[in-house]
Scaffold this motif. Structure first.
Motif, PDB file in Angstrom:
ATOM      1  N   GLU A   1      64.202  32.871  64.999  1.00  0.00           N
ATOM      2  CA  GLU A   1      63.728  31.476  65.081  1.00  0.00           C
ATOM      3  C   GLU A   1      63.669  31.004  66.519  1.00  0.00           C
ATOM      4  O   GLU A   1      62.706  30.377  66.936  1.00  0.00           O
ATOM      5  CB  GLU A   1      64.673  30.579  64.283  1.00  0.00           C
ATOM      6  CG  GLU A   1      64.374  29.106  64.380  1.00  0.00           C
ATOM      7  CD  GLU A   1      65.407  28.297  63.630  1.00  0.00           C
ATOM      8  OE1 GLU A   1      65.829  27.269  64.159  1.00  0.00           O
ATOM      9  OE2 GLU A   1      65.803  28.710  62.513  1.00  0.00           O
ATOM     10  N   ASN A   2      64.667  31.311  67.296  1.00  0.00           N
ATOM     11  CA  ASN A   2      64.696  30.841  68.675  1.00  0.00           C
ATOM     12  C   ASN A   2      63.844  31.688  69.607  1.00  0.00           C
ATOM     13  O   ASN A   2      63.418  31.205  70.648  1.00  0.00           O
ATOM     14  CB  ASN A   2      66.142  30.799  69.173  1.00  0.00           C
ATOM     15  CG  ASN A   2      66.944  29.722  68.491  1.00  0.00           C
ATOM     16  OD1 ASN A   2      66.424  28.644  68.209  1.00  0.00           O
ATOM     17  ND2 ASN A   2      68.192  30.003  68.197  1.00  0.00           N
ATOM     18  N   ILE A   3      63.597  32.931  69.279  1.00  0.00           N
ATOM     19  CA  ILE A   3      62.730  33.764  70.122  1.00  0.00           C
ATOM     20  C   ILE A   3      61.269  33.388  69.927  1.00  0.00           C
ATOM     21  O   ILE A   3      60.525  33.243  70.891  1.00  0.00           O
ATOM     22  CB  ILE A   3      62.950  35.263  69.822  1.00  0.00           C
ATOM     23  CG1 ILE A   3      64.293  35.712  70.375  1.00  0.00           C
ATOM     24  CG2 ILE A   3      61.835  36.105  70.411  1.00  0.00           C
ATOM     25  CD1 ILE A   3      64.623  37.149  70.044  1.00  0.00           C
ATOM     26  N   VAL A   4      60.855  33.233  68.683  1.00  0.00           N
ATOM     27  CA  VAL A   4      59.449  32.949  68.387  1.00  0.00           C
ATOM     28  C   VAL A   4      59.060  31.567  68.892  1.00  0.00           C
ATOM     29  O   VAL A   4      57.985  31.355  69.399  1.00  0.00           O
ATOM     30  CB  VAL A   4      59.173  33.100  66.877  1.00  0.00           C
ATOM     31  CG1 VAL A   4      57.792  32.628  66.528  1.00  0.00           C
ATOM     32  CG2 VAL A   4      59.385  34.526  66.457  1.00  0.00           C
ATOM     33  N   ARG A   5      59.969  30.641  68.768  1.00  0.00           N
ATOM     34  CA  ARG A   5      59.683  29.288  69.220  1.00  0.00           C
ATOM     35  C   ARG A   5      59.439  29.301  70.703  1.00  0.00           C
ATOM     36  O   ARG A   5      58.582  28.763  71.271  1.00  0.00           O
ATOM     37  CB  ARG A   5      60.860  28.384  68.873  1.00  0.00           C
ATOM     38  CG  ARG A   5      60.657  26.949  69.240  1.00  0.00           C
ATOM     39  CD  ARG A   5      61.814  26.126  68.792  1.00  0.00           C
ATOM     40  NE  ARG A   5      63.051  26.748  69.212  1.00  0.00           N
ATOM     41  CZ  ARG A   5      64.119  26.080  69.595  1.00  0.00           C
ATOM     42  NH1 ARG A   5      64.106  24.795  69.602  1.00  0.00           N
ATOM     43  NH2 ARG A   5      65.214  26.689  69.936  1.00  0.00           N
TER      44      ARG A   5
ATOM     45  N   THR B   1      65.762  42.984  75.391  1.00  0.00           N
ATOM     46  CA  THR B   1      66.338  41.989  76.297  1.00  0.00           C
ATOM     47  C   THR B   1      66.392  40.618  75.643  1.00  0.00           C
ATOM     48  O   THR B   1      67.414  39.923  75.712  1.00  0.00           O
ATOM     49  CB  THR B   1      65.520  41.919  77.600  1.00  0.00           C
ATOM     50  OG1 THR B   1      65.476  43.219  78.188  1.00  0.00           O
ATOM     51  CG2 THR B   1      66.105  40.924  78.570  1.00  0.00           C
ATOM     52  N   LEU B   2      65.302  40.211  74.983  1.00  0.00           N
ATOM     53  CA  LEU B   2      65.271  38.905  74.333  1.00  0.00           C
ATOM     54  C   LEU B   2      66.312  38.786  73.224  1.00  0.00           C
ATOM     55  O   LEU B   2      67.002  37.771  73.114  1.00  0.00           O
ATOM     56  CB  LEU B   2      63.877  38.639  73.751  1.00  0.00           C
ATOM     57  CG  LEU B   2      62.791  38.296  74.747  1.00  0.00           C
ATOM     58  CD1 LEU B   2      61.432  38.275  74.056  1.00  0.00           C
ATOM     59  CD2 LEU B   2      63.070  36.957  75.391  1.00  0.00           C
ATOM     60  N   VAL B   3      66.428  39.808  72.401  1.00  0.00           N
ATOM     61  CA  VAL B   3      67.401  39.781  71.305  1.00  0.00           C
ATOM     62  C   VAL B   3      68.813  39.724  71.854  1.00  0.00           C
ATOM     63  O   VAL B   3      69.647  38.943  71.370  1.00  0.00           O
ATOM     64  CB  VAL B   3      67.202  40.997  70.374  1.00  0.00           C
ATOM     65  CG1 VAL B   3      68.367  41.176  69.433  1.00  0.00           C
ATOM     66  CG2 VAL B   3      65.914  40.839  69.576  1.00  0.00           C
ATOM     67  N   SER B   4      69.099  40.509  72.880  1.00  0.00           N
ATOM     68  CA  SER B   4      70.443  40.510  73.453  1.00  0.00           C
ATOM     69  C   SER B   4      70.796  39.162  74.070  1.00  0.00           C
ATOM     70  O   SER B   4      71.886  38.619  73.836  1.00  0.00           O
ATOM     71  CB  SER B   4      70.569  41.595  74.522  1.00  0.00           C
ATOM     72  OG  SER B   4      70.307  42.855  73.980  1.00  0.00           O
TER      73      SER B   4
END
Length: 118
Positions: free
Chosen positions: A114-118, A91-94
């Motif tokens: 980069e934007n998910i981990v942050r 879900t997060l990647v999509s």
């Protein structure tokens, strides 16, 4: 490369059609992101749960229902937790991929991570 309009009112048929249009346009970048981030989690989960499901079906086939209580151990619950994590990462990647394409950025795996981990 075709363009994709993110913000427009759609009925249910248009939602389904536009979903496949989005995948047709961005299949390389979204496929690469899913291959790097999601697939390894589901592969590990598959190998954890595979033997357990075989044991459950053989227990049902033999009629020994009491054996099922011993199957649900730490390995089973770790596999279930990995499944939940895998679905969350999917879900997060999509959603991150959609956000990057909406903002006209190239959705590389590095940009997604980069934007998910942050």
């Amino acid at each position: 490369m075709q363009s994709f309009t993110h913000h427009k009112i759609r009925d249910i048929g248009a939602v389904i059609t536009d979903t496949f249009q989005y995948i047709r346009i961005h299949y390389k970048t979204i496929g690469k992101a899913l291959l790097f981030f999601v697939l390894p989690i589901f592969i590990v989960q598959f190998f954890l749960i595979k033997d357990i499901t075989e044991e459950i079906f053989s227990a049902f086939g033999s009629g020994n229902i009491d054996y099922i209580n011993s199957i649900f151990g730490a390995r089973y619950f770790f596999g279930v937790i990995l499944g939940i994590i895998g679905n969350a990462v999917l879900t997060l990647v999509s959603l991150q991929h959609i956000k990057l394409t909406r903002d006209n950025y190239e959705p590389t795996p590095d940009a997604i991570l980069e934007n998910i981990v942050r």
